[in-house]
Design an enzyme around this catalytic site. Structure first.
Site, mmCIF file in Angstrom:
data_model
loop_
_atom_site.group_PDB
_atom_site.id
_atom_site.type_symbol
_atom_site.label_atom_id
_atom_site.label_comp_id
_atom_site.label_asym_id
_atom_site.label_seq_id
_atom_site.Cartn_x
_atom_site.Cartn_y
_atom_site.Cartn_z
ATOM 1 N N CYS A 244 0.840 -1.182 0.000
ATOM 2 C CA CYS A 244 0.000 0.000 0.000
ATOM 3 C C CYS A 244 0.883 1.242 0.000
ATOM 4 O O CYS A 244 1.923 1.279 0.656
ATOM 5 C CB CYS A 244 -0.954 0.087 1.191
ATOM 6 S SG CYS A 244 -2.088 -1.273 1.286
ATOM 7 N N ASN B 292 -1.792 2.449 5.552
ATOM 8 C CA ASN B 292 -0.907 1.363 5.127
ATOM 9 C C ASN B 292 -0.532 0.597 6.387
ATOM 10 O O ASN B 292 -0.126 1.206 7.376
ATOM 11 C CB ASN B 292 0.343 1.985 4.459
ATOM 12 C CG ASN B 292 1.471 0.993 4.288
ATOM 13 O OD1 ASN B 292 1.248 -0.208 4.202
ATOM 14 N ND2 ASN B 292 2.687 1.506 4.238
ATOM 15 N N GLY B 293 -0.687 -0.734 6.364
ATOM 16 C CA GLY B 293 -0.336 -1.533 7.543
ATOM 17 C C GLY B 293 -1.460 -2.493 7.861
ATOM 18 O O GLY B 293 -2.354 -2.719 7.037
ATOM 19 N N LYS C 20 6.524 -4.590 -3.993
ATOM 20 C CA LYS C 20 7.972 -4.438 -3.857
ATOM 21 C C LYS C 20 8.407 -4.301 -2.406
ATOM 22 O O LYS C 20 9.414 -4.833 -1.997
ATOM 23 C CB LYS C 20 8.429 -3.214 -4.650
ATOM 24 C CG LYS C 20 9.917 -2.999 -4.567
ATOM 25 C CD LYS C 20 10.508 -2.664 -5.893
ATOM 26 C CE LYS C 20 12.000 -2.816 -5.890
ATOM 27 N NZ LYS C 20 12.415 -4.182 -6.163
ATOM 28 N N GLU D 134 18.123 -17.684 -6.514
ATOM 29 C CA GLU D 134 17.677 -16.363 -6.969
ATOM 30 C C GLU D 134 17.121 -16.451 -8.394
ATOM 31 O O GLU D 134 16.110 -15.816 -8.716
ATOM 32 C CB GLU D 134 18.848 -15.371 -6.866
ATOM 33 C CG GLU D 134 18.608 -13.985 -7.413
ATOM 34 C CD GLU D 134 17.456 -13.233 -6.761
ATOM 35 O OE1 GLU D 134 16.932 -13.671 -5.725
ATOM 36 O OE2 GLU D 134 17.051 -12.204 -7.329
ATOM 37 N N HIS E 220 18.859 -36.981 -4.617
ATOM 38 C CA HIS E 220 18.121 -37.262 -3.376
ATOM 39 C C HIS E 220 16.647 -36.890 -3.516
ATOM 40 O O HIS E 220 15.990 -36.602 -2.525
ATOM 41 C CB HIS E 220 18.765 -36.518 -2.207
ATOM 42 C CG HIS E 220 20.157 -36.978 -1.926
ATOM 43 N ND1 HIS E 220 20.427 -38.223 -1.405
ATOM 44 C CD2 HIS E 220 21.354 -36.387 -2.134
ATOM 45 C CE1 HIS E 220 21.742 -38.373 -1.289
ATOM 46 N NE2 HIS E 220 22.323 -37.273 -1.730
ATOM 47 N N LYS F 190 13.343 -15.402 -9.398
ATOM 48 C CA LYS F 190 13.034 -14.428 -10.461
ATOM 49 C C LYS F 190 12.028 -15.020 -11.437
ATOM 50 O O LYS F 190 11.063 -14.374 -11.819
ATOM 51 C CB LYS F 190 14.276 -14.035 -11.263
ATOM 52 C CG LYS F 190 15.273 -13.113 -10.654
ATOM 53 C CD LYS F 190 14.871 -11.677 -10.564
ATOM 54 C CE LYS F 190 14.107 -11.446 -9.294
ATOM 55 N NZ LYS F 190 14.818 -11.137 -8.106
ATOM 56 N N GLU G 271 8.554 -15.342 -9.860
ATOM 57 C CA GLU G 271 7.946 -14.035 -9.581
ATOM 58 C C GLU G 271 7.300 -13.428 -10.815
ATOM 59 O O GLU G 271 6.197 -12.897 -10.740
ATOM 60 C CB GLU G 271 9.022 -13.035 -9.103
ATOM 61 C CG GLU G 271 9.352 -13.107 -7.639
ATOM 62 C CD GLU G 271 10.433 -12.101 -7.252
ATOM 63 O OE1 GLU G 271 10.276 -11.460 -6.218
ATOM 64 O OE2 GLU G 271 11.447 -11.961 -7.977
ATOM 65 N N ARG H 223 4.232 -0.448 -4.659
ATOM 66 C CA ARG H 223 3.859 -0.902 -3.313
ATOM 67 C C ARG H 223 2.512 -1.624 -3.287
ATOM 68 O O ARG H 223 2.120 -2.175 -2.258
ATOM 69 C CB ARG H 223 3.778 0.284 -2.346
ATOM 70 C CG ARG H 223 5.064 1.052 -2.218
ATOM 71 C CD ARG H 223 4.867 2.233 -1.288
ATOM 72 N NE ARG H 223 4.670 1.782 0.066
ATOM 73 C CZ ARG H 223 5.633 1.589 0.948
ATOM 74 N NH1 ARG H 223 6.872 1.812 0.599
ATOM 75 N NH2 ARG H 223 5.365 1.179 2.154
ATOM 76 N N TRP I 237 -2.627 -2.849 -1.760
ATOM 77 C CA TRP I 237 -2.249 -4.264 -1.876
ATOM 78 C C TRP I 237 -3.067 -4.949 -0.784
ATOM 79 O O TRP I 237 -2.780 -4.791 0.399
ATOM 80 C CB TRP I 237 -0.748 -4.427 -1.639
ATOM 81 C CG TRP I 237 -0.246 -5.819 -1.879
ATOM 82 C CD1 TRP I 237 0.220 -6.322 -3.058
ATOM 83 C CD2 TRP I 237 -0.138 -6.872 -0.912
ATOM 84 N NE1 TRP I 237 0.600 -7.628 -2.890
ATOM 85 C CE2 TRP I 237 0.395 -8.006 -1.588
ATOM 86 C CE3 TRP I 237 -0.449 -6.998 0.440
ATOM 87 C CZ2 TRP I 237 0.626 -9.212 -0.957
ATOM 88 C CZ3 TRP I 237 -0.215 -8.210 1.069
ATOM 89 C CH2 TRP I 237 0.322 -9.298 0.371
HETATM 90 C C1 G6P Z 1 9.570 -8.288 -1.616
HETATM 91 C C2 G6P Z 1 10.116 -7.919 -2.980
HETATM 92 C C3 G6P Z 1 11.451 -8.633 -3.212
HETATM 93 C C4 G6P Z 1 12.415 -8.295 -2.087
HETATM 94 C C5 G6P Z 1 11.811 -8.614 -0.706
HETATM 95 C C6 G6P Z 1 12.674 -8.055 0.408
HETATM 96 O O1 G6P Z 1 9.230 -9.625 -1.586
HETATM 97 O O2 G6P Z 1 9.195 -8.262 -3.992
HETATM 98 O O3 G6P Z 1 11.995 -8.214 -4.447
HETATM 99 O O4 G6P Z 1 13.594 -9.032 -2.248
HETATM 100 O O5 G6P Z 1 10.535 -7.993 -0.591
HETATM 101 O O6 G6P Z 1 12.709 -6.663 0.285
HETATM 102 P P1 G6P Z 1 13.846 -5.766 0.874
HETATM 103 O O7 G6P Z 1 13.421 -4.350 0.535
HETATM 104 O O8 G6P Z 1 13.866 -6.006 2.346
HETATM 105 O O9 G6P Z 1 15.124 -6.131 0.226
#
Ligand code: G6P
Length: 608
Positions: free
Chosen positions: A2, A98-99, A603, A481, A504, A485, A488, A27, A74
């Protein structure tokens, strides 16, 4: 999660609020709304979907106002439907939030008993009605705000407007970020300074428990005990970075290509030709780093993967024990903290609720010191840790983290070398790392030239539903990672395995329909990895292997090798991240997903 923006000015604030929302869309992007005071009446618009839907609603019936609040959502409580979008109204006021209000159901019950009607399924609506009920009693909005805050449990950043005070905007913060933007005869609020860079570069960062009232001519701020606070503003350090996509189709692609510059900026001032400079952490750093005997790292998401790579580096280069943990786990358990342990919190945003809570939790656990590795200078994490090491990636807008991750890795390699140097490692060891880091930005530039080849490869994933990623040693977290990606932004199920674990379990999944992606720098584990890849080939799996040009691996039936330039093994995790970023980007294009705003994600995760 948010985004809030608010403004009070002598000019029309509607375009400022809309532009702010677009900049905050990372956000949350499931619905949006705006509330303005027109004369002495609050008008609001709400729309589901992206901010452009809201913009279209407003364009159909344009209006102007000098005070307003806006929100991009969100969803946490209540589906992403129009009636759940903010602002929420009660009597003559409107609120954006927000929260998460944890005690919302108890409050809702009491408010219903008092006769308040609820028009949404959100936790936020209780704030609106609570404020209204306290205002009815006190007829003082500041008193009503304080009484309301006293009853809320959980996390909030809120903005409030009231028809009785058309020039004023009330706000408060506890657990979710909020800044005040300082202008000339106009003031603003936002969840992130980025939302307001088009109107100001000067900000007041609210601390936990702070609340404030802004009007065009002033700011008044109080702490959690209602004591007045001096209003301290700061210039925003990243103001020169462009927020535009420019020639790129998506922010993610732009951010992938910004990595050479981001790495150069991050590494500037951290080394001489062959030695690590520790002064960036303050005058005592050399001595304090020497005292460190253990390292605990906490983070979430992509930042957690950076921590996992760092464990290999710290143990190998500095010879110090290192534990890495997901922040949401760490914060709720009793941690055994050996003497002289440094806590490292990694976060791009510096506002991730669990990482921030982990830092706060650690205050009472006897750590020697806390270090934030963070991309946002004024963020809560950067302000609350003992030491901060800022990555200089500039604003990252794409939800999938790219340049923030590689700059975190560069900062963590610096930390590993700094720990080694302060613990008396031979200068050849740290010198080799420093030289490798000096050459890193240009090697990253070179690796990005494989763009077209990777784009062709992405076609193969068009009808795939599952993918395996394999790596060994510090490249195992890079495989993790890569898998993150891909899932996501392309919604393909992807899992990463340490290649030695293949037999395994996951080998059972491998057949001709399963793409397997591996990363194979020319390191001491290469021969072992080659055997693991043969195990995949023998089962008909389709292998895509990113391999060092010196690794003597040629295309064969079922295996495609993409040759990567030779690099010193210490920076291989950084370099091998790039083709995996490009692969997931181009697969997402093939799949036609919303690359920068993937479904269900946000994000900055400022709620638990
Ligand atoms: C969310 C984002 C990720 C990020 C994670 C941690 O899940 O979509 O891209 O890695 O938060 O965020 P930060 O700001 O703590 O690195």
């Amino acid at each position: 999660m948010c985004g809030i923006v608010g403004a009070t000015s002598n000019r029309n604030v509607v375009p400022i609020l809309l532009e702010g929302l677009k900049r905050l869309e990372y956000r949350g992007y499931d619905s949006a709304g705006i509330g303005i005071i027109k004369g002495e009446t609050i008008h609001s618009w709400k729309a589901t979907g992206k901010v452009k839907e809201l913009e279209a609603c407003i364009a159909a019936a344009p209006d102007t106002a000098q005070t307003g609040i806006a929100h991009t959502r969100w969803a946490t409580h209540g589906k992403p439907l129009k009636h759940n979008a903010h602002p929420h109204r009660s009597d003559r006021l409107a609120v954006v939030h927000n929260g998460i209000i944890e005690n919302h159901s108890g409050l809702r019950k009491k408010l219903k008993e008092q006769g308040y009607e609820f028009n949404s399924d959100t936790d936020t609506e209780v704030i609106a009605h609570l404020l209204a009920s306290h205002y009815r009693k006190s007829e003082d909005l500041l008193v009503a705000l304080r009484n309301t805050l006293n009853q809320l449990r959980g996390a909030y950043a809120i903005g409030v407007i009231h028809e009785d005070q058309p020039e004023m905007l009330y706000c408060a913060r506890q657990g979710s970020p909020l800044v005040i933007g300082v202008g000339s005869e106009e003031h603003f609020i936002a969840s992130d300074p980025l939302a307001l860079l088009q109107v100001t570069d000067t900000f007041v960062y609210l601390e936990e428990g702070d609340h404030a009232v802004i009007s065009p001519c002033g700011i008044k701020q109080w702490d959690a005990s209602n004591n007045p606070k001096q209003v301290n503003s700061q210039r925003y350090e990243h103001a020169e970075h462009s927020m535009e996509k420019g020639e790129y189709r998506h922010y993610m692609l732009k951010e992938i290509h910004e990595q050479p510059a981001a790495l150069r900026d991050t590494l500037t001032g951290l080394f001489t030709e062959d030695r690590v400079l520790t002064a960036i952490l303050g005058p005592e750093a050399e001595k304090r780093l020497h005292e460190v005997q253990n390292i605990h790292i906490v983070a979430c998401g992509t930042s957690y993967h950076a921590g996992l790579v760092a464990r290999y580096w710290i143990e190998d280069i500095a010879g110090l024990a290192c534990n890495v943990e997901i922040a949401s786990e760490f914060r709720y358990r009793r941690v055994a903290v050996p003497a002289n342990t440094l806590l490292v919190c990694i976060s791009q945003s510096g506002e991730t609720a669990d990482t921030l809570a982990a830092l706060r939790h650690a205050r009472h656990e006897g750590y020697l010191a806390t270090l934030a590795i963070c991309n946002v200078p004024g963020s809560s994490l950067a302000r609350e840790a003992d030491w901060r090491l800022l990555t200089k990636a500039g604003p990252e807008i794409g939800v999938a983290s790219t340049k923030a991750f590689t700059t975190q890795l560069a900062a963590l390699l610096w930390l590993s070398a700094a720990l080694a140097q302060t613990h008396g490692a031979p200068p050849e060891i740290t010198g080799e790392i420093v030289r490798a880091l000096h050459g890193l930005p240009s090697q990253v530039e070179q690796a990005l030239q494989q763009d077209a080849e990777i784009q062709r490869l992405a076609e193969r994933f068009a009808n795939k539903q599952h993918t395996l990623f394999l790596g060994r040693g510090p490249l195992y977290p890079i495989a993790m990672e890569g898998a993150l990606k891909l899932k996501e932004i392309s919604y393909i199920h992807a899992e990463a395995y340490a290649a030695g674990e293949l037999k395994h379990g996951p080998l059972a999944l491998v057949d001709e329909s399963m793409p397997v992606v591996s990363v194979a720098p020319n390191c001491q584990l290469l021969e072992k990895l080659k055997s693991n890849l043969e195990e995949v080939r023998a089962r008909g799996g389709q292998l895509i292997n990113f391999a060092c040009e010196t690794a003597d691996m040629q295309d064969q039936d079922g295996i495609t090798h993409i040759h990567m330039p030779w690099v010193n093994s210490c920076i291989a995790p950084i370099l091998y991240t790039l083709p995996l970023q490009l692969l997931s980007y181009y697969v997402a294009l093939v799949k036609g997903t919303d690359v920068d705003k993937p479904r269900n994600l946000a994000k900055s995760v400022t709620v638990e």
